[in-house]
Design a protein around this motif. Structure first.
Motif, PDB file in Angstrom:
ATOM      1  N   SER A 183       0.819  -1.220   0.000  1.00 12.29           N
ATOM      2  CA  SER A 183       0.000   0.000   0.000  1.00 12.29           C
ATOM      3  C   SER A 183       0.852   1.268   0.000  1.00 12.29           C
ATOM      4  CB  SER A 183      -0.956   0.012   1.189  1.00 12.29           C
ATOM      5  OG  SER A 183      -0.247   0.225   2.391  1.00 12.29           O
ATOM      6  N   ARG A 184       2.106   1.150   0.375  1.00 10.77           N
ATOM      7  CA  ARG A 184       3.004   2.310   0.437  1.00 10.77           C
ATOM      8  C   ARG A 184       3.752   2.578  -0.868  1.00 10.77           C
ATOM      9  NH1 ARG A 184       5.459   0.724   6.251  1.00 10.77           N
ATOM     10  NH2 ARG A 184       3.716   1.467   7.487  1.00 10.77           N
ATOM     11  N   ILE A 185       3.552   1.718  -1.865  1.00 15.28           N
ATOM     12  CA  ILE A 185       4.290   1.875  -3.121  1.00 15.28           C
ATOM     13  C   ILE A 185       3.582   2.880  -4.015  1.00 15.28           C
ATOM     14  CG2 ILE A 185       5.028   0.694  -5.230  1.00 15.28           C
ATOM     15  CD1 ILE A 185       5.408  -1.803  -3.577  1.00 15.28           C
ATOM     16  N   PRO A 186       4.256   3.979  -4.326  1.00 12.12           N
ATOM     17  CA  PRO A 186       3.628   4.961  -5.222  1.00 12.12           C
ATOM     18  C   PRO A 186       3.660   4.478  -6.672  1.00 12.12           C
ATOM     19  CG  PRO A 186       5.750   5.777  -4.423  1.00 12.12           C
ATOM     20  CD  PRO A 186       5.529   4.445  -3.794  1.00 12.12           C
ATOM     21  N   LEU A 187       2.640   4.798  -7.400  1.00 10.30           N
ATOM     22  CA  LEU A 187       2.598   4.472  -8.826  1.00 10.30           C
ATOM     23  C   LEU A 187       3.666   5.283  -9.547  1.00 10.30           C
ATOM     24  CD1 LEU A 187      -1.261   4.431  -9.415  1.00 10.30           C
ATOM     25  CD2 LEU A 187       0.247   2.489  -8.954  1.00 10.30           C
ATOM     26  N   GLY A 188       4.257   4.678 -10.582  1.00 10.66           N
ATOM     27  CA  GLY A 188       5.235   5.392 -11.391  1.00 10.66           C
ATOM     28  C   GLY A 188       6.678   5.208 -10.955  1.00 10.66           C
ATOM     29  N   ILE A 189       6.917   4.577  -9.783  1.00  6.08           N
ATOM     30  CA  ILE A 189       8.310   4.403  -9.378  1.00  6.08           C
ATOM     31  C   ILE A 189       8.917   3.222 -10.121  1.00  6.08           C
ATOM     32  CG2 ILE A 189       7.911   5.408  -7.108  1.00  6.08           C
ATOM     33  CD1 ILE A 189       8.261   2.545  -5.945  1.00  6.08           C
ATOM     34  N   ASP A 190      10.246   3.172 -10.116  1.00  4.84           N
ATOM     35  CA  ASP A 190      10.974   2.107 -10.781  1.00  4.84           C
ATOM     36  C   ASP A 190      10.798   0.786 -10.031  1.00  4.84           C
ATOM     37  OD1 ASP A 190      13.086   1.647 -12.959  1.00  4.84           O
ATOM     38  OD2 ASP A 190      13.953   0.679 -11.191  1.00  4.84           O
ATOM     39  N   VAL A 191      10.849  -0.321 -10.756  1.00  2.81           N
ATOM     40  CA  VAL A 191      10.655  -1.649 -10.176  1.00  2.81           C
ATOM     41  C   VAL A 191      11.680  -1.938  -9.072  1.00  2.81           C
ATOM     42  CG1 VAL A 191      12.046  -2.834 -11.933  1.00  2.81           C
ATOM     43  CG2 VAL A 191      10.271  -4.073 -10.711  1.00  2.81           C
ATOM     44  N   ILE A 192      12.894  -1.470  -9.231  1.00  2.00           N
ATOM     45  CA  ILE A 192      13.930  -1.698  -8.213  1.00  2.00           C
ATOM     46  C   ILE A 192      13.551  -1.006  -6.906  1.00  2.00           C
ATOM     47  CG2 ILE A 192      16.353  -1.261  -7.628  1.00  2.00           C
ATOM     48  CD1 ILE A 192      16.933  -1.572 -10.660  1.00  2.00           C
ATOM     49  N   ASP A 193      13.027   0.213  -7.008  1.00  2.00           N
ATOM     50  CA  ASP A 193      12.590   0.930  -5.810  1.00  2.00           C
ATOM     51  C   ASP A 193      11.401   0.237  -5.146  1.00  2.00           C
ATOM     52  OD1 ASP A 193      14.568   2.859  -6.204  1.00  2.00           O
ATOM     53  OD2 ASP A 193      13.256   4.045  -7.502  1.00  2.00           O
TER      54      ASP A 193
ATOM     55  N   ASP B 249      10.833  -3.013  -5.166  1.00  2.00           N
ATOM     56  CA  ASP B 249      11.379  -4.173  -4.453  1.00  2.00           C
ATOM     57  C   ASP B 249      11.986  -3.758  -3.117  1.00  2.00           C
ATOM     58  OD1 ASP B 249      10.579  -5.723  -6.576  1.00  2.00           O
ATOM     59  OD2 ASP B 249      12.609  -6.251  -7.239  1.00  2.00           O
ATOM     60  N   VAL B 250      12.654  -2.619  -3.100  1.00  2.00           N
ATOM     61  CA  VAL B 250      13.238  -2.117  -1.847  1.00  2.00           C
ATOM     62  C   VAL B 250      12.136  -1.829  -0.831  1.00  2.00           C
ATOM     63  CG1 VAL B 250      14.474  -0.177  -0.796  1.00  2.00           C
ATOM     64  CG2 VAL B 250      15.343  -1.224  -2.899  1.00  2.00           C
ATOM     65  N   LEU B 251      11.053  -1.189  -1.279  1.00  2.00           N
ATOM     66  CA  LEU B 251       9.941  -0.886  -0.378  1.00  2.00           C
ATOM     67  C   LEU B 251       9.256  -2.153   0.132  1.00  2.00           C
ATOM     68  CD1 LEU B 251       8.361   2.222  -2.136  1.00  2.00           C
ATOM     69  CD2 LEU B 251       9.620   2.171   0.024  1.00  2.00           C
ATOM     70  N   MET B 252       9.240  -3.197  -0.679  1.00  2.00           N
ATOM     71  CA  MET B 252       8.645  -4.467  -0.248  1.00  2.00           C
ATOM     72  C   MET B 252       9.568  -5.218   0.709  1.00  2.00           C
ATOM     73  SD  MET B 252       5.591  -4.730  -1.360  1.00  2.00           S
ATOM     74  CE  MET B 252       5.231  -6.430  -1.004  1.00  2.00           C
ATOM     75  N   GLY B 253      10.854  -4.920   0.670  1.00  2.00           N
ATOM     76  CA  GLY B 253      11.776  -5.532   1.618  1.00  2.00           C
ATOM     77  C   GLY B 253      12.510  -6.757   1.118  1.00  2.00           C
ATOM     78  N   SER B 254      12.176  -7.234  -0.068  1.00  2.00           N
ATOM     79  CA  SER B 254      12.852  -8.411  -0.626  1.00  2.00           C
ATOM     80  C   SER B 254      12.464  -8.543  -2.091  1.00  2.00           C
ATOM     81  CB  SER B 254      12.441  -9.675   0.131  1.00  2.00           C
ATOM     82  OG  SER B 254      11.077  -9.975  -0.111  1.00  2.00           O
ATOM     83  N   PRO B 255      13.201  -9.378  -2.832  1.00  2.00           N
ATOM     84  CA  PRO B 255      12.785  -9.659  -4.205  1.00  2.00           C
ATOM     85  C   PRO B 255      11.473 -10.444  -4.182  1.00  2.00           C
ATOM     86  CG  PRO B 255      15.050 -10.407  -3.811  1.00  2.00           C
ATOM     87  CD  PRO B 255      14.475 -10.021  -2.500  1.00  2.00           C
ATOM     88  N   PRO B 256      10.702 -10.396  -5.247  1.00  2.00           N
ATOM     89  CA  PRO B 256       9.431 -11.133  -5.263  1.00  2.00           C
ATOM     90  C   PRO B 256       9.643 -12.647  -5.254  1.00  2.00           C
ATOM     91  CG  PRO B 256       9.888 -10.213  -7.420  1.00  2.00           C
ATOM     92  CD  PRO B 256      10.942  -9.685  -6.498  1.00  2.00           C
ATOM     93  N   ASP B 257       8.629 -13.346  -4.779  1.00  2.00           N
ATOM     94  CA  ASP B 257       8.661 -14.804  -4.788  1.00  2.00           C
ATOM     95  C   ASP B 257       8.373 -15.356  -6.182  1.00  2.00           C
ATOM     96  OD1 ASP B 257       9.082 -15.067  -1.964  1.00  2.00           O
ATOM     97  OD2 ASP B 257       6.983 -14.531  -1.670  1.00  2.00           O
ATOM     98  N   GLU B 258       7.675 -14.553  -6.977  1.00  2.00           N
ATOM     99  CA  GLU B 258       7.266 -15.016  -8.305  1.00  2.00           C
ATOM    100  C   GLU B 258       7.146 -13.816  -9.243  1.00  2.00           C
ATOM    101  OE1 GLU B 258       3.865 -18.121  -9.602  1.00  2.00           O
ATOM    102  OE2 GLU B 258       3.120 -16.360  -8.541  1.00  2.00           O
ATOM    103  N   VAL B 259       7.611 -13.994 -10.471  1.00  2.00           N
ATOM    104  CA  VAL B 259       7.464 -12.965 -11.508  1.00  2.00           C
ATOM    105  C   VAL B 259       6.850 -13.647 -12.721  1.00  2.00           C
ATOM    106  CG1 VAL B 259       8.620 -11.287 -12.985  1.00  2.00           C
ATOM    107  CG2 VAL B 259       9.476 -11.691 -10.667  1.00  2.00           C
ATOM    108  N   VAL B 260       5.678 -13.143 -13.134  1.00  2.00           N
ATOM    109  CA  VAL B 260       4.948 -13.761 -14.241  1.00  2.00           C
ATOM    110  C   VAL B 260       4.631 -12.705 -15.295  1.00  2.00           C
ATOM    111  CG1 VAL B 260       2.831 -14.981 -14.888  1.00  2.00           C
ATOM    112  CG2 VAL B 260       3.909 -15.446 -12.686  1.00  2.00           C
ATOM    113  N   PRO B 261       5.044 -12.947 -16.558  1.00  2.00           N
ATOM    114  CA  PRO B 261       4.650 -12.016 -17.616  1.00  2.00           C
ATOM    115  C   PRO B 261       3.170 -12.228 -17.953  1.00  2.00           C
ATOM    116  CG  PRO B 261       5.921 -13.835 -18.532  1.00  2.00           C
ATOM    117  CD  PRO B 261       5.894 -14.029 -17.049  1.00  2.00           C
TER     118      PRO B 261
END
Length: 132
Positions: free
Chosen positions: A48-58, A60-72
């Motif tokens: 809920s704290r992730i602003p729209l428009g930020i870079d994917v790397i930022d 991931d930092v806000l989430m605290g870890s890399p995702p468990d799953e990435v699906v196109p």
């Protein structure tokens, strides 16, 4: 006689205290095992704290870890919390289908997904908690 009454009173107090302590312990354990309905998970709070428009790397930092799953995926963002599949009859009302990446984090009872466009920018996100 008075000594017997005092002994009964003492044992009644001890028994009452033990029952109250065990009840409180059971309620505490129950809360820790299964939080009340409506409780917000850490993942829901983080996404809920992730602003729209930020870079994917930022993100991931806000989430605290890399995702468990990435699906196109391919679809249409109806709004920041709703994605329609490209074959949904409502999709053309919200624009042409685009390619996205769904980055998902999961824990025991909750999850969060961040939607990233082809420019690696966050265009949507949502969280959920499983209710058994």
């Amino acid at each position: 006689m008075q000594e017997q009454t005092q002994r009964r009173l003492r044992w009644s107090l001890i028994l009452g205290y033990a029952i109250c302590t065990l009840t409180l312990l059971a309620l505490t354990i129950g809360y820790l095992i299964s939080p009340p309905a409506g409780a917000v998970s850490k993942l829901e709070e983080a996404v809920s704290r992730i602003p729209l428009g930020i870079d994917v790397i930022d993100a991931d930092v806000l989430m605290g870890s890399p995702p468990d799953e990435v699906v196109p995926t391919r679809g249409v963002m109806m709004n920041s919390a709703t994605m329609l599949s490209e074959d949904n009859s409502l999709a053309p009302n919200f624009g042409p289908p685009q390619d996205y990446s769904l980055r998902t984090w999961k824990d025991k009872r909750s999850g969060a997904t961040v939607v990233v466009d082809k420019e690696s920018k966050v265009v949507g996100h949502w969280g959920w908690t499983d209710r058994d």
